[in-house]
Write a protein that holds these residues in place. Sequence first.
Motif, PDB file in Angstrom:
ATOM      1  N   VAL A 257      20.882 -18.815   5.964  1.00 37.38           N
ATOM      2  CA  VAL A 257      20.623 -20.023   5.178  1.00 37.38           C
ATOM      3  C   VAL A 257      19.138 -20.167   4.884  1.00 37.38           C
ATOM      4  O   VAL A 257      18.722 -21.067   4.168  1.00 37.38           O
ATOM      5  N   GLY A 258      18.333 -19.270   5.468  1.00 32.90           N
ATOM      6  CA  GLY A 258      16.900 -19.316   5.210  1.00 32.90           C
ATOM      7  C   GLY A 258      16.201 -18.195   5.945  1.00 32.90           C
ATOM      8  O   GLY A 258      16.825 -17.420   6.675  1.00 32.90           O
ATOM      9  N   VAL A 259      14.907 -18.100   5.706  1.00 31.48           N
ATOM     10  CA  VAL A 259      14.083 -17.115   6.403  1.00 31.48           C
ATOM     11  C   VAL A 259      12.821 -17.829   6.885  1.00 31.48           C
ATOM     12  O   VAL A 259      12.126 -18.483   6.096  1.00 31.48           O
ATOM     13  N   ALA A 260      12.544 -17.692   8.175  1.00 26.73           N
ATOM     14  CA  ALA A 260      11.301 -18.232   8.722  1.00 26.73           C
ATOM     15  C   ALA A 260      10.250 -17.130   8.723  1.00 26.73           C
ATOM     16  O   ALA A 260      10.555 -15.979   9.038  1.00 26.73           O
ATOM     17  N   GLU A 261       9.029 -17.503   8.342  1.00 29.30           N
ATOM     18  CA  GLU A 261       7.901 -16.577   8.454  1.00 29.30           C
ATOM     19  C   GLU A 261       7.133 -16.984   9.697  1.00 29.30           C
ATOM     20  O   GLU A 261       6.333 -17.916   9.691  1.00 29.30           O
ATOM     21  N   LEU A 262       7.392 -16.261  10.760  1.00 33.66           N
ATOM     22  CA  LEU A 262       6.865 -16.658  12.069  1.00 33.66           C
ATOM     23  C   LEU A 262       5.506 -16.009  12.306  1.00 33.66           C
ATOM     24  O   LEU A 262       5.395 -14.788  12.397  1.00 33.66           O
TER      25      LEU A 262
END
Lengths: 264, 151
Positions: free
Chosen positions: A162-167
């Motif tokens: 449902v999304g992508v986190a840029e950690l």
Amino acid sequence: MTARVVEFDRTWSRFRDDGAVARLRAGETVDLGPDAPALLGLYDRLEALSDGAVNPLVGGGLEALGYDAGYSLRPMGAPVAAPAWSSARRDGSTLTLPEGSVLDVGAAGKGFLVDAVAAVVLATGQQCVVDASGDLAHHGPTSDAAPLGVALEHPADPSRAVGVAELAPGRALCGSATNRRAWGQDLHHVLDARDGRPARDVVATWVVAGSAAEADGLATALFFLDPVGNADRLAAAGWPDLEAVWLDATGLHATSSFTGEVFA
Amino acid sequence: MTLPRTKKLTLTTVAAATLLLSACGGSDEGDDTTPTPSPEAADETASEEGSGSYSAGDYSAEGSYQTPGGTQSVVVDLTLEEDGTVSAVTVEPQADGGNSEQFQTKFAGGIADKVVGVKIDDLNVSKVSGSSLTSGGFNAAVDEIKAEAAA
């Protein structure tokens, strides 16, 4: 490192009968060791923030719904509210609970252990990404300052995100969802400690924070707390500009601070 | 249901195993494992040159674990290089019905309508974060691989 993990499990697991949880349940005063002040201190903050919805004495409520050490998975009567966290007596690393209370650090314990494992690696001078099945801490190479792309798994379809986190390096991401640890009609493992009933409005949460313990605990708290409407309370509790994504009955949401992308 | 949960791990085997161990927090699940050794691509030459205690090659193992929805299993495939690093890992949950599937169906009806999402295979990501409960089985499967490779 293995010893560190084994010791943590022995001390804190609700799923074994030879650890501290069993003795606390019997009303004994138990020394929970060097992790106790930090872990229980985090629970103090989460409990206050969530008006008691997050409470490490929720173990009895989980057992009442059938999520017990034997995985009976059959509710035993009505939901059971947790004893007030204020009824616990603390002195340094020792804890005494009202007899029959069941300690459960499921909200933040796994993230805490992610941080502990990372600390073991970092102490050797090496960098690492600790990934405890999606609860992860990024302590990777910082020379290129490369963020780690992390897919946010769709609660209803593990092949989709449902999304992508840029950690970013130095940050941690934890998620919580009610779909997999669920065992009956509206029964799952995220309980409101105040009434012992499973959370109803939120289906999945993700939080990015400075430590995995905080991210893990806050991911649970967000089942009971809208981070936009409660931004001031979060800031007052020490978590300003919280990076969060959550899925509720009205759809997918993210705070303005979230670094990444959501597909909604 | 096939999910390449982690495509490339560049950790040493020891680190990888330990990180997985960290995920099994609550209990000692996954005792009921069925090893399915298949080191068909094992590189004997490389293993002779390697300094580690594990033999290079491709390994596969299956681990099962208890969930509130019943016993489930995962198949773990990994490639071990001669220098002891794990160069590839895939995890395939073995969907077998039961409560988990019922719940996925139920949630799918309520939420998938609103939020479709994107195929993870189509994304450039290193990790996946979601509900977690495969760790016990994963860990058991990796233990099988370690035992096999050390033999």
